[in-house]
Design an enzyme around this catalytic site. Structure first.
Site, short mmCIF file in Angstrom:
data_model
loop_
_atom_site.label_atom_id
_atom_site.label_comp_id
_atom_site.label_asym_id
_atom_site.label_seq_id
_atom_site.Cartn_x
_atom_site.Cartn_y
_atom_site.Cartn_z
N GLU A 54 -11.22 3.49 -11.43
CA GLU A 54 -11.62 4.32 -12.58
C GLU A 54 -12.65 3.60 -13.44
OE1 GLU A 54 -8.67 3.42 -11.52
OE2 GLU A 54 -7.05 4.68 -12.25
N CYS A 86 -6.25 1.75 -17.29
CA CYS A 86 -7.22 2.79 -16.93
C CYS A 86 -6.97 4.08 -17.71
CB CYS A 86 -7.18 3.07 -15.44
SG CYS A 86 -7.87 1.73 -14.48
N ALA A 156 -4.40 -3.38 23.73
CA ALA A 156 -5.41 -2.93 24.69
C ALA A 156 -4.79 -3.06 26.07
CB ALA A 156 -6.67 -3.79 24.57
N THR A 198 -0.50 -16.86 22.08
CA THR A 198 -1.82 -16.23 22.18
C THR A 198 -2.92 -17.21 21.78
OG1 THR A 198 -0.90 -14.05 21.78
CG2 THR A 198 -3.23 -14.31 21.28
N LEU A 206 -10.14 -14.26 15.56
CA LEU A 206 -9.49 -13.19 14.80
C LEU A 206 -10.28 -12.74 13.57
CD1 LEU A 206 -5.78 -14.48 14.96
CD2 LEU A 206 -6.88 -12.83 16.48
N GLU A 296 -1.62 -8.35 16.58
CA GLU A 296 -2.50 -8.30 17.77
C GLU A 296 -1.89 -8.91 19.01
OE1 GLU A 296 -6.58 -8.97 17.88
OE2 GLU A 296 -7.00 -8.09 15.93
N GLY A 298 0.77 -11.88 21.25
CA GLY A 298 0.82 -11.25 22.56
C GLY A 298 2.07 -10.42 22.76
N THR A 303 6.79 -7.09 21.46
CA THR A 303 8.16 -6.69 21.81
C THR A 303 9.10 -6.88 20.63
OG1 THR A 303 7.68 -7.46 24.05
CG2 THR A 303 9.99 -7.01 23.52
C1 AOF Z 1 -5.57 1.86 -10.95
N1 AOF Z 1 -6.75 1.83 -10.28
O1 AOF Z 1 -8.08 1.01 -8.67
C2 AOF Z 1 -5.89 0.19 -8.79
C3 AOF Z 1 -4.64 0.27 -9.49
O2 AOF Z 1 -3.13 -6.87 -11.39
P1 AOF Z 1 -3.78 -5.67 -12.01
O3 AOF Z 1 -3.87 -5.70 -13.48
O4 AOF Z 1 -5.11 -5.33 -11.35
O5 AOF Z 1 -2.81 -4.45 -11.71
C4 AOF Z 1 -2.39 -4.18 -10.42
C5 AOF Z 1 -1.70 -2.86 -10.40
O6 AOF Z 1 -2.62 -1.84 -10.77
C6 AOF Z 1 -1.21 -2.48 -9.01
O7 AOF Z 1 0.09 -2.95 -8.77
C7 AOF Z 1 -1.22 -0.97 -9.12
O8 AOF Z 1 -0.10 -0.53 -9.84
C8 AOF Z 1 -2.44 -0.69 -9.96
N2 AOF Z 1 -3.61 -0.51 -9.12
N3 AOF Z 1 -4.53 1.12 -10.53
O9 AOF Z 1 -5.44 2.57 -11.95
C9 AOF Z 1 -6.96 1.03 -9.22
N4 AOF Z 1 -6.08 -0.65 -7.74
ZN ZN Z 2 -6.14 0.73 -13.57
#
Ligand code: AOF
Ligand code: ZN
Length: 373
Positions: A54, A86, A156, A198, A206, A296, A298, A303
């Site tokens: 956001e 946000c 694969a 592996t 990797l 990935e 082996g 299994t």
């Molecule tokens: C949002 N927008 O793009 C994401 C969110 O460690 P912080 O402060 O960045 O917070 C992590 C938490 O924020 C994460 O556990 C999840 O709840 C939220 N992620 N929230 O509004 C985002 N990536």
């Molecule tokens: Zn946020």
């Protein structure tokens, strides 16, 4: 939900996909701001989870965000974490309506974001493309609900389900296009896991070697109970460039451990009985922030994951060749007494990739994101 809502939420989900494999420990979120039917801002979660989607979209939109609708693939956060909440930023920018598919299970958010938006007079609609969003956030959800990452098993194999000829050579079964897909899978996951067998047999590195995506190489995890990882292996030699984590037993040779650590390898110790349980290894990875794990190989590792019911998604590349009964089969013994007791899968995607075929499968029945013993 209107057609317009579905359209812009689909777009937001696509944007979120761009952060998949790079946003951990955070979810890969996408955001689209729409005013008068026109997109005024777009964003997705940054590397390592910052900035939030956001924040990026609002910065792009500037004053045009006023009166707009925000399509966000997860409830906007309400907590003061590494970035300000946000929901406050959306209110401050004058966003009039917020559309989200689902709540954020993080206990610091969990409905508080939506409540704060509504309290500030913003219209909030929840549930748009929820199933799609749950799939996109499967890793983040598993980490919160089941203390483990989402697990994708990549195999694969030949048409008759063999991954190598009798001598053990299993390289280049599939063609170039399928191999490029496999590298893309690495970029879309936070970590890739193999067994030390592996490493000893194939000396893989990797990483993701697709043009422009090398920075998206995952953390490389080796299950190595006897701590056999050679100092000369490609993994150890590149450990300072891309992280290598080794999970071993606490009884492992301390001298070899010190030598590996001196090369930049992170060595994680588990007590003997916990090192026998995959769920404990997965819990350790989840605690370190891993939300999406690509397994990935082996065969022993594949299994063990299948037997433990710890595979959420299988990506099976079928090469149009037959290797015969003397070849190495893709899984070892599963003790299936009758066909109706076999682990059953549902194909959710089936496509040609060059001369090979790619099947994406999910376990039939209940979702496997529940704590396993
Ligand atoms: C949002 N927008 O793009 C994401 C969110 O460690 P912080 O402060 O960045 O917070 C992590 C938490 O924020 C994460 O556990 C999840 O709840 C939220 N992620 N929230 O509004 C985002 N990536
Ligand atoms: Zn946020």
């Amino acid at each position: 939900m209107s057609e317009e809502d579905l359209h812009f939420m689909r777009l937001a989900l696509q944007l979120g996909e761009r952060a998949q494999g790079a946003a951990w420990p955070n979810p890969a979120v996408g955001c689209v701001l729409v005013a008068d039917g026109r997109i005024v801002g777009r964003g997705w979660t940054g590397p390592g989870g910052r900035p939030h989607a956001e924040t990026v979209a609002l910065a792009r939109a500037g004053a045009a965000a006023r009166g707009s609708t925000a399509y966000v693939t997860l409830e906007p956060c309400a907590h003061h974490g590494r970035t300000p909440p946000c929901c406050e930023a959306l209110v401050a920018a004058g966003v009039a309506r917020v559309v989200v598919p689902m709540l954020d299970p993080d206990p610091r958010v969990d409905g508080r974001g939506i409540a704060a938006l509504r309290a500030a007079g913003v219209v909030v609609d929840v549930g748009c493309l929820e199933a799609e969003a749950r799939r996109a956030h499967a890793g983040f959800l598993a980490r919160h609900a089941a203390r483990r990452p989402m697990v994708t098993l990549k195999v694969a194999a030949s048409l008759d389900g063999r991954i190598a000829v009798a001598s053990g050579i299993g390289r280049w079964l599939t063609g170039e296009r399928a191999r490029a897909w496999a590298h893309r899978l690495r970029a879309e996951h936070d970590a890739v896991l193999v067994g030390s067998g592996t490493v000893l047999a194939d000396d893989p590195d990797l990483t993701c070697r697709l043009p422009g995506l090398s920075r998206r190489s995952p953390v490389r995890v080796v299950l190595d109970r006897r701590l056999r990882l050679p100092l000369k292996s490609r993994l150890v030699r590149t450990a300072r460039r891309r992280p290598v984590w080794v999970v071993t037993r606490s009884s492992a040779d301390p001298a070899h451990r010190a030598r590996l650590e001196a090369q930049g390898v992170r060595v994680e110790l588990l007590p003997h009985e916990r090192s026998e349980r995959l769920a404990d290894t997965l819990a350790l990875l989840a605690e370190s922030g891993i939300t999406r794990l690509l397994v990935e190989g082996g065969r022993e590792i594949a299994t063990a994951f299948v037997r433990a019911g710890l595979v959420d998604r299988m990506v099976l590349f079928h090469a149009p060749i037959l290797l015969g009964a003397e070849g190495v089969s893709m899984v070892g013994g599963l003790d299936v007494p009758r066909p109706d007791a076999a682990p059953r899968w549902i194909a959710v995607e089936d496509r040609s990739v060059g001369e090979d075929r790619m099947l994406v499968l999910e376990p039939a029945g209940e979702t496997r994101c529940s704590p396993a013993s």
